[in-house]
Design an enzyme around this catalytic site. Structure first.
Site, PDB file in Angstrom:
ATOM      1  N   LYS A  39       0.718  -0.898   0.099  1.00 19.37           N
ATOM      2  CA  LYS A  39      -0.256   0.618   0.437  1.00 19.37           C
ATOM      3  C   LYS A  39       0.770   1.195   0.074  1.00 19.37           C
ATOM      4  O   LYS A  39       1.659   1.024   0.781  1.00 19.37           O
ATOM      5  CB  LYS A  39      -0.946  -0.224   1.452  1.00 19.37           C
ATOM      6  CG  LYS A  39      -2.202   0.898   1.243  1.00 19.37           C
ATOM      7  CD  LYS A  39      -2.543   0.829   2.945  1.00 19.37           C
ATOM      8  CE  LYS A  39      -4.387   1.680   2.428  1.00 19.37           C
ATOM      9  NZ  LYS A  39      -4.889   2.055   4.126  1.00 19.37           N
TER      10      LYS A  39
ATOM     11  N   SER B  23      -9.733   1.790   2.182  1.00 17.59           N
ATOM     12  CA  SER B  23      -8.842   2.689   1.670  1.00 17.59           C
ATOM     13  C   SER B  23      -7.671   1.805   1.035  1.00 17.59           C
ATOM     14  O   SER B  23      -7.881   2.037  -0.388  1.00 17.59           O
ATOM     15  CB  SER B  23      -8.185   3.427   2.573  1.00 17.59           C
ATOM     16  OG  SER B  23      -7.250   2.306   3.249  1.00 17.59           O
TER      17      SER B  23
ATOM     18  N   SER C 210     -10.287  -0.240   6.566  1.00 18.86           N
ATOM     19  CA  SER C 210      -9.262  -0.432   5.628  1.00 18.86           C
ATOM     20  C   SER C 210      -8.727  -1.444   4.322  1.00 18.86           C
ATOM     21  O   SER C 210      -8.538  -1.642   3.428  1.00 18.86           O
ATOM     22  CB  SER C 210      -8.352   0.384   5.864  1.00 18.86           C
ATOM     23  OG  SER C 210      -9.505   2.075   5.304  1.00 18.86           O
TER      24      SER C 210
END
Lengths: 456, 95
Positions: free
Chosen positions: A66, A141, A165
């Site tokens: 990420k 997210s 997320s």
């Protein structure tokens, strides 16, 4: 997962992953593809194997990271304009541990800017498409990481979970996603969102892979004083006999197919001799409101550091220093970042602190206590992850509150600091993945991972 | 509560934002909706409940009072800024 050896080389594993990343380029999964760096590392591992030297437990395993994890490979932007141009001189502890075992980062994944969002549509680089339906969101997210694993580009991906997320995008794409117990994996070198709930975790295709990654990445870190003393590797998976289900989550606002998937799993568990316990947790209804007070307050504080002076984007042509800050922040943050910072400053400002921030902190106590009580009656809780499967791109982006409602069943865990594991639980009639989450008491991460094998 | 234009400007000031007229209007509506949603906490009885600010199980984690070697040195950190001169970060004039 496939580990490099004499017959399957690291170079081949990395090349395959890079080819697949190119093949799926139009899903907008990666903000940076680490082609050169990954191939170089793969060659080093292959040379070690050829010489008969010892290689790590993740030798040559390609992974996606990420974009809020710091490392010198590629810019760390957290998919936000305000961090554009920032190449970190340091490496996050979690990444360092994975790389020490031979894992190879092949790309940085797209996310909602600063992890503010539940669809990856708040990214400065545009949304990531869902792995099963290109007209739908990937979740967020950590949307890019979930899709990278779901499309089998990589064996695993890193994520962060502040309010769902990891778990929600895992559920939207049909993969495993773990938010560990708060404090299990070091956050050193991870872009901070809300310090009292932020957790590092993973997306994988199997429970065994999740266990291996937890063995590697967990543990106390002198660089992060909010890491718990090592417990994961010493802990033993307990036998789960009583499963709690939350009565309040079984209502009309939750998609019928998701409720059915939960019922089916409960029937399976009963057939295996498990007992289903109905739980009353009335304060959970207020968890989302408490979350959207506490988390924005922490965001307002954590994101005050972005001023355009020391790193990242700086607004041009400011007449003086006093203008530089607001110009940089106004141009560099996404609308959702601004909303959360302003709400945070609202709930912390004089006159509103008691009514909002303090009230939410008290609500948090009630939520923590409800989990403690629940786990005196059951070994684990099984619930939906989100009220619906992946929704259409653009459907909620102009209505912040409806986007926040996505998180209604995922945020309570973060407020309490307990672990949650998203498990794949079939598909809807139209072919969208359904995920359910297993929730356990603090430090029960291994129990959840082991138990999830019985729910396959 | 009702969020007025002056409240938005006050929050923008606290947040170090300079907002366009269009943003003031859009954020005003959004913030009103969000505050309405979070205000439902009023319904919850929290009399004699102590607040929770963190869910880490430990308090006051001490370390030895020694200077630790940092992962990044001064040159690497200065290289991150847009403008640098004589080992200092250069910014627009202050006054």
């Amino acid at each position: 997962m496939k580990i490099a050896n004499k017959t399957v080389t690291a170079t081949q594993l990395v090349k395959d992953a890079l080819d697949k990343a190119k093949h799926f380029a139009d899903y907008n999964i990666f903000t940076y593809v680490n082609e050169e760096g990954a191939l170089k590392k793969a060659a080093e591992i292959d040379a070690k194997i050829a010489r008969g030297e010892e290689v790590g437990r993740l030798a040559g395993v390609p992974f996606a990271m990420k974009d809020n994890f710091l490392s010198p490979e590629g810019e760390t932007t957290a998919s936000a304009h305000i961090l554009e141009g920032f190449t970190s001189p340091i490496t996050a502890t979690a990444i360092e541990k994975l790389e020490k075992e031979g894992a190879i980062m092949i790309g940085r994944t797209n996310m909602d800017a600063f992890a503010h969002g539940s669809s990856t549509e708040n990214s400065y680089f545009g949304p990531t498409l869902n792995s099963h339906d290109r007209e739908r969101v990937s979740g967020g997210s950590s949307g890019g990481s979930a899709v990278a694993v779901a499309l089998d580009i990589v064996e695993f991906a890193t994520g962060t979970d502040t309010g769902g997320s990891i778990r929600q995008p895992a559920s939207f794409n049909g993969v495993y996603g773990l938010k560990p117990t708060y404090g299990t994996i070091s956050r050193y070198g991870v872009v901070a969102m809300a310090s009292s709930t932020d957790c590092v975790g993973f997306f994988t295709k199997t429970p065994d892979d999740m266990n291996l990654l937890m063995e590697v990445a967990s543990g106390q870190d002198p660089k992060d004083l909010t890491t718990l003393p090592d417990y994961y590797n010493e802990s033993e998976a307990k036998k789960v006999k009583k499963i709690g289900i939350i009565k309040d989550f079984d209502n009309e606002s939750v998609d019928a197919e998701i409720r059915q998937a939960l019922k089916t799993k409960c029937e399976d568990l009963k057939a295996k001799g498990c007992e289903i316990v109905e739980l009353e947790m009335p304060a959970l209804k207020y968890a989302l409101a408490a979350y959207y007070i506490i988390v924005p307050a922490e965001i307002a504080s954590n994101l005050s550091r972005y001023d355009g002076v020391r790193y990242g984007f700086r607004s041009e042509d400011s007449a003086n220093l006093e203008d530089l800050y607001p110009n940089t922040r106004s141009e560099g943050f996404m609308p959702e970042n601004k909303r959360r910072i302003m709400i945070g400053n609202f709930v912390l400002s004089s006159g509103f602190y008691d009514a909002y921030f303090l009230k939410a902190a008290k609500a948090r106590t009630l939520i923590v206590n409800e989990y403690l009580e629940a786990f005196s009656k059951c070994d684990a809780i099984l619930t939906p992850v989100a009220p619906n499967p992946a929704f259409k791109l653009g459907e909620k982006v102009n209505d912040p509150v409806s986007m926040y409602l996505e998180d209604v069943m995922s945020v309570p865990l973060n407020l309490a600091g307990v672990p949650g594991l998203t498990i794949p639980a079939g598909e809807t009639a139209s072919g969208l993945p359904i995920g359910l989450q297993l929730v356990g008491p603090r430090r029960s991460d291994k129990t959840l991972i082991e138990f999830s094998k019985e729910l396959m | 509560m009702e969020i007025k234009r002056e409240d938005i400007l006050h929050l923008a000031n606290l947040s170090n934002f300079s907002l366009s007229e269009a943003e003031i209007e859009k954020l005003g509506g959004d913030l009103q909706d969000i505050i309405k949603y979070i205000s439902q906490l009023d319904e919850l009885n929290t009399d004699s409940v102590e607040p929770t600010y963190q869910v880490f199980e430990m308090e006051n984690v001490w370390r030895d009072d020694e200077i630790l070697v940092q992962d990044a040195n001064r040159e690497e950190l200065l290289a991150l800024t847009k403008e640098e001169k004589d080992n200092q970060i250069k910014v627009p004039k202050v006054l």
